[in-house]
Design a protein around this motif. Structure first.
Motif, mmCIF file in Angstrom:
data_model
loop_
_atom_site.group_PDB
_atom_site.id
_atom_site.type_symbol
_atom_site.label_atom_id
_atom_site.label_comp_id
_atom_site.label_asym_id
_atom_site.label_seq_id
_atom_site.Cartn_x
_atom_site.Cartn_y
_atom_site.Cartn_z
ATOM 1 N N GLY A 1 91.789 66.077 29.959
ATOM 2 C CA GLY A 1 93.207 66.337 29.802
ATOM 3 C C GLY A 1 93.991 65.040 29.740
ATOM 4 O O GLY A 1 93.556 64.011 30.273
ATOM 5 N N ASP B 1 92.979 72.279 29.650
ATOM 6 C CA ASP B 1 94.147 72.708 28.873
ATOM 7 C C ASP B 1 95.226 73.327 29.762
ATOM 8 O O ASP B 1 96.416 73.029 29.615
ATOM 9 C CB ASP B 1 93.742 73.704 27.779
ATOM 10 N N THR C 1 96.841 70.583 31.784
ATOM 11 C CA THR C 1 97.730 69.797 30.920
ATOM 12 C C THR C 1 99.072 70.504 30.788
ATOM 13 O O THR C 1 100.132 69.877 30.937
ATOM 14 C CB THR C 1 97.092 69.571 29.537
#
Length: 154
Positions: A3, A124, A127
């Motif tokens: 990330g 993800d 992030t």
């Protein structure tokens, strides 16, 4: 996969004031809304090792970890890494401070990380979370630093 986030905000205050306030780790619970405590464990020169403990999340979990943070005053940068990584394989953060030509200080946070298998979030998802939360924390820091800077100028 890993990330990565890259966020900044411009703070309307002198560079030295922004630098000093945002690098005062023991004061972080007064600067960030998410930290309940910031305990310095050791300090040597420009490097500080400290434990951050967050306020309980909506599920009642209290997250805490140890980080190492090294300031480079000449370059106006800070490199930080989690020593106790928790759900992260690694978490590295770079803070950059730049005087803006039009005024103010650009404070930029670059975070590189990778979540462990079985962590409560994927790279993800983390992030997304960090990008959302960073904006909230940066706005709060901006407000608090600018308010403190106004009292120093008087």
């Amino acid at each position: 996969m890993a990330g990565h986030t890259d966020n900044f905000i411009v703070i309307d205050a002198p560079l030295d004031v922004v630098w000093d306030i945002t690098n005062d780790v023991p004061n972080w619970p007064n600067l960030f809304s998410e930290y309940a405590t910031a305990q310095v464990l050791e300090q040597e020169g420009d490097t500080v090792v400290f434990r951050l403990t967050m306020h309980p999340d909506e599920d009642g979990n209290v997250w805490s970890w140890v980080s190492r943070r090294t300031r480079d005053t000449a370059a106006r940068t800070v490199r930080a890494e989690r020593v106790e990584t928790g759900p992260f394989e690694f978490m590295n953060i770079r803070w950059e401070y730049t005087q803006e030509p039009a005024g103010g200080v650009r404070m930029r946070w670059i975070q590189d990380f990778h979540m462990k298998p079985g962590a409560p979030a994927t790279d993800d998802a983390m992030t997304e979370h960090l990008n959302r939360n960073t904006k909230i924390q940066m706005e709060l820091i901006k407000e608090r630093v600018e308010a403190q800077a106004r009292t120093l100028v008087r």
